[in-house]
Design an enzyme around this catalytic site. Sequence first.
Site, PDB file in Angstrom:
ATOM      1  N   SER A  23      -1.358  -3.177   4.404  1.00 12.93           N
ATOM      2  CA  SER A  23      -1.037  -2.791   3.034  1.00 12.93           C
ATOM      3  C   SER A  23      -1.383  -3.927   2.065  1.00 12.93           C
ATOM      4  O   SER A  23      -2.525  -4.366   2.014  1.00 12.93           O
ATOM      5  CB  SER A  23       0.430  -2.371   2.958  1.00 12.93           C
ATOM      6  OG  SER A  23       0.713  -1.679   1.772  1.00 12.93           O
TER       7      SER A  23
ATOM      8  N   ASP B 267      -2.074   9.140   3.629  1.00 13.36           N
ATOM      9  CA  ASP B 267      -1.835   7.853   2.990  1.00 13.36           C
ATOM     10  C   ASP B 267      -2.472   7.879   1.608  1.00 13.36           C
ATOM     11  O   ASP B 267      -3.669   8.152   1.469  1.00 13.36           O
ATOM     12  CB  ASP B 267      -2.461   6.748   3.845  1.00 13.36           C
ATOM     13  CG  ASP B 267      -2.120   5.341   3.376  1.00 13.36           C
ATOM     14  OD1 ASP B 267      -1.655   5.169   2.231  1.00 13.36           O
ATOM     15  OD2 ASP B 267      -2.331   4.407   4.169  1.00 13.36           O
TER      16      ASP B 267
ATOM     17  N   HIS C 189       0.876   5.803   6.157  1.00 16.33           N
ATOM     18  CA  HIS C 189       0.611   4.429   5.744  1.00 16.33           C
ATOM     19  C   HIS C 189       1.097   3.444   6.808  1.00 16.33           C
ATOM     20  O   HIS C 189       2.248   3.501   7.248  1.00 16.33           O
ATOM     21  CB  HIS C 189       1.318   4.173   4.413  1.00 16.33           C
ATOM     22  CG  HIS C 189       1.000   2.864   3.780  1.00 16.33           C
ATOM     23  ND1 HIS C 189      -0.266   2.506   3.383  1.00 16.33           N
ATOM     24  CD2 HIS C 189       1.808   1.811   3.471  1.00 16.33           C
ATOM     25  CE1 HIS C 189      -0.236   1.298   2.841  1.00 16.33           C
ATOM     26  NE2 HIS C 189       1.008   0.853   2.889  1.00 16.33           N
TER      27      HIS C 189
END
Length: 225
Positions: free
Chosen positions: A74, A168, A198
């Site tokens: 991320s 995502d 995600h």
Amino acid sequence: FLHGGGFEFGSVRSDGELAARLGRASGMRVLFPEYRLAPEHPFPAAIDDVLAVWRWLRTAQALDARSIAVAGDSAGGGLAVALLVATRDGGEPMPAAAVLMSPTVDLTSSGASMTERADQDPISTPAMLRQFASDYLAGADPKTPLASPLFAQLAGLPPLLVQVGTADLLLSDSERLAAAAAEAGVDVTLEIGEGLPHVYQLMLGTPEAAEATGRIGKFLRARLR
């Protein structure tokens, strides 16, 4: 290993297990820096810290850059790409390879998946991601390359492995980064997991996470001295 959390959250408590699992899969030691977080410490505090850690490994620890990889999920994935760009631009040796899990590389939130996947993502909302970006940037240009490395020149970067799921909001970040890197001549592998959320690699005990970890380990073992 650079943790995620929207540049505002995250620590070894949230991502340490994943980092350790990647270390076991690749047969490598893992250093887990806890960089400064927004909004108290906005851009460029996080990338400044990451670069400081990189230079400490290279100088104080006298490690060969070719024996080091960088991985991140991320926001940490975005910081990993920023590290590559900054070291290349500074004429420094770069990590031998990078692993990016659902990386955040576009703080303009302009990816098509930000709207197309809004009803599929069980973790994030477009408003939440835009708020994280705003808090981190604190008025900086969202297209600044070290904040949004999708907009950086990518030529000359080391091999990249990018993993992302279709459920995502940041799917487009990975797709566009991989396309731009490939166009720039970078050795890049993009793995898209159907229906996966995600940073699905965090889901300890699931076959999807185990398989992803295994592929990451194989990728790193093949590319590091």
